[in-house]
Design a protein around this motif. Structure first.
Motif, mmCIF file in Angstrom:
data_model
loop_
_atom_site.group_PDB
_atom_site.id
_atom_site.type_symbol
_atom_site.label_atom_id
_atom_site.label_comp_id
_atom_site.label_asym_id
_atom_site.label_seq_id
_atom_site.Cartn_x
_atom_site.Cartn_y
_atom_site.Cartn_z
ATOM 1 N N GLN A 10 7.294 0.918 11.815
ATOM 2 C CA GLN A 10 7.544 1.233 10.397
ATOM 3 C C GLN A 10 6.930 0.177 9.482
ATOM 4 O OE1 GLN A 10 11.702 2.214 9.763
ATOM 5 N NE2 GLN A 10 11.305 4.327 10.384
ATOM 6 N N ALA A 11 6.929 -1.075 9.896
ATOM 7 C CA ALA A 11 6.325 -2.131 9.056
ATOM 8 C C ALA A 11 4.830 -1.866 8.878
ATOM 9 C CB ALA A 11 6.559 -3.506 9.675
ATOM 10 N N ILE A 12 4.169 -1.416 9.949
ATOM 11 C CA ILE A 12 2.736 -1.120 9.873
ATOM 12 C C ILE A 12 2.517 0.027 8.892
ATOM 13 C CG2 ILE A 12 0.767 -0.189 11.198
ATOM 14 C CD1 ILE A 12 1.955 -1.660 13.679
ATOM 15 N N VAL A 13 3.274 1.099 9.062
ATOM 16 C CA VAL A 13 3.079 2.296 8.230
ATOM 17 C C VAL A 13 3.440 2.001 6.771
ATOM 18 C CG1 VAL A 13 3.863 4.671 7.877
ATOM 19 C CG2 VAL A 13 3.400 3.833 10.191
ATOM 20 N N LEU A 48 -0.948 0.854 6.624
ATOM 21 C CA LEU A 48 -1.868 0.736 7.761
ATOM 22 C C LEU A 48 -1.545 1.822 8.797
ATOM 23 C CD1 LEU A 48 -1.357 -3.095 7.824
ATOM 24 C CD2 LEU A 48 -3.603 -2.021 7.520
ATOM 25 N N SER A 49 -2.507 2.098 9.686
ATOM 26 C CA SER A 49 -2.282 3.139 10.695
ATOM 27 C C SER A 49 -2.052 2.502 12.062
ATOM 28 C CB SER A 49 -3.493 4.062 10.811
ATOM 29 O OG SER A 49 -3.723 4.666 9.577
ATOM 30 N N GLN A 72 -3.303 -8.445 3.106
ATOM 31 C CA GLN A 72 -3.996 -7.422 2.314
ATOM 32 C C GLN A 72 -5.055 -6.674 3.136
ATOM 33 O OE1 GLN A 72 -4.538 -10.216 -1.197
ATOM 34 N NE2 GLN A 72 -3.547 -8.462 -2.158
ATOM 35 N N LEU A 73 -4.577 -6.122 4.234
ATOM 36 C CA LEU A 73 -5.462 -5.415 5.157
ATOM 37 C C LEU A 73 -5.449 -3.927 4.842
ATOM 38 C CD1 LEU A 73 -4.009 -7.032 8.417
ATOM 39 C CD2 LEU A 73 -6.103 -7.731 7.226
#
Ligand SMILES: Cc1ncc(COP(=O)(O)O)c(C=O)c1O
Length: 370
Positions: free
Chosen positions: A91-94, A98-99, A74-75
């Motif tokens: 893609q997992a980050i976006v 998240l950036s 939950q960041l």
């Protein structure tokens, strides 16, 4: 399989038809195909032991494992990561809101360069997501120190590293969490599948619930999840393939050494470095074509293709160069990653590859790079 090639890039490791049929009988006995079935639970237990980790949870694929890892924490904010990876990592980050902040890679290991991470840390930074690219571990010690100093989470994309160890410990024991891929093309596969490994028991509930819509009790969900539950059929492939894994890795090692011995003497080629303390699972054999070589990477790729040898420009392009990310994030300077992505080529490597085929690959490369 593409019949155009005399040597294919990849051949999937599969159990025998009979072994698989025997393994899936229990699915009919129990009339139970998914939602933590007996094969699923058995595979989780066996992977804990095999990977030498405290906890291992299964997912439908490596990408959902990565998203589960990121979203379960939950960041919100920025994640420092490498662009020299498969599209899934970025893609997992976006997709987790998240950036991505792209950091350059080290020229010897091709993993995220810890000496360049600190200058990218801002008050928005929440995590570092390194990739053990080609199964070569990130500099886990340096990354752990940075994370401690700046209070950041560390997640490793260990998609390529199933079964490797570093300094006598399973690769999945490093960082807060590691996400593995068990895709059909990987060293160990469940056809499609993924896993997250971790030590901190506080991570368990979120990681477990997120793969089932975030349900934390029968009638409530306390976080937004998705459906990433591995089915019994996939777990059965994994349980069968686990029996052949050490032989598969031994076969890969033999091919790896044929390539390494024959190509190290070739001036036009270099190879990334396996650090001391790594026991590899031999997932890929990347070569880097020198700028002084008489052929470019793309020319060599085309020639090998014509000669019936399938190779892959892996990873090209860098993930930050894909059009889905254009004009969305700052333009980070990643000169090493850019250069490597334009000069790297992965050679055929799989458990059933014959020594003769590996020698044909070597011979053909040497003939054209002379
Ligand atoms: C570095 C990396 N990360 C993540 C993934 C995603 O894994 P999967 O294909 O199992 O979703 C892959 C798959 O090839 C990968 O190579």
């Amino acid at each position: 399989m593409d019949s155009h090639y005399k040597v294919n890039l990849i051949r999937e490791s599969m159990p025998s038809y009979e072994e698989y049929c025997e393994k899936i009988k229990v699915i009919w006995d129990n009339n139970w195909m998914t939602n933590s079935g007996v094969l699923h639970d058995e595979l989780e237990k066996r992977l804990c032991t095999y990977l030498g980790v405290d906890n291992c949870l299964l997912y439908t694929n490596g990408h959902s494992a990565l998203e589960a890892a990121l979203q379960s924490l939950q960041l919100s904010g920025e994640v420092i990561t490498t662009p020299f990876t498969f599209l899934s990592t970025t893609q997992a980050i976006v997709r987790s809101g998240l950036s991505p902040v792209f950091c350059d890679i080290a020229p010897d290991t091709l993993t995220i360069d810890p000496s360049k991470i600190e200058e990218l840390i801002t008050e928005k930074t929440v995590a570092i997501l390194g990739v053990h690219v080609y199964g070569i571990p990130c500099d886990v010690g340096a990354i752990a120190s940075l994370a401690k100093k700046h209070n950041l989470k560390v997640i490793y994309d260990a998609a390529h590293s199933f079964g490797s160890t570093l300094n006598g410990k399973g690769i999945g024991t490093y960082g807060d969490m590691s996400a593995f891929s068990m895709h059909a093309t990987k060293v160990f596969n469940t056809a499609e599948g993924g896993a997250v490994t971790f030590s901190n028991p506080e991570y368990y509930d979120n990681l477990k619930n997120i793969r089932n819509f975030g349900f934390n009790s029968r009638y409530d969900a306390n976080l937004i999840g998705f459906n990433a539950k591995m089915s019994e059929f996939h777990a059965a492939v994994g349980l069968c393939n686990l029996n052949r894994l050490s032989q598969d890795i031994a076969n890969r090692k033999k091919i790896y050494n044929i390539y390494k011995d024959a190509l190290s003497e070739c001036n036009s080629i270099s190879m990334p470095m396996y650090p001391k303390g790594l026991v590899s699972n031999y997932p890929y054999f990347p070569i880097i074509i020198s700028p002084n070589s008489m052929l470019s990477r793309d020319e060599l790729f085309d020639i090998l293709d014509k000669e019936g040898i399938q190779t892959r420009k892996y990873f090209y392009p860098l993930t930050n160069e894909f059009s889905c990310f254009q004009n969305k994030y700052k333009d980070f300077s990643v000169p090493v990653a850019r250069k490597v992505s334009r000069s790297v080529l992965c050679l055929p490597l799989y458990s059933d590859l014959s020594e003769e085929s590996a020698k044909t690959v070597v011979h053909t490369i040497k003939k054209h790079l002379k």
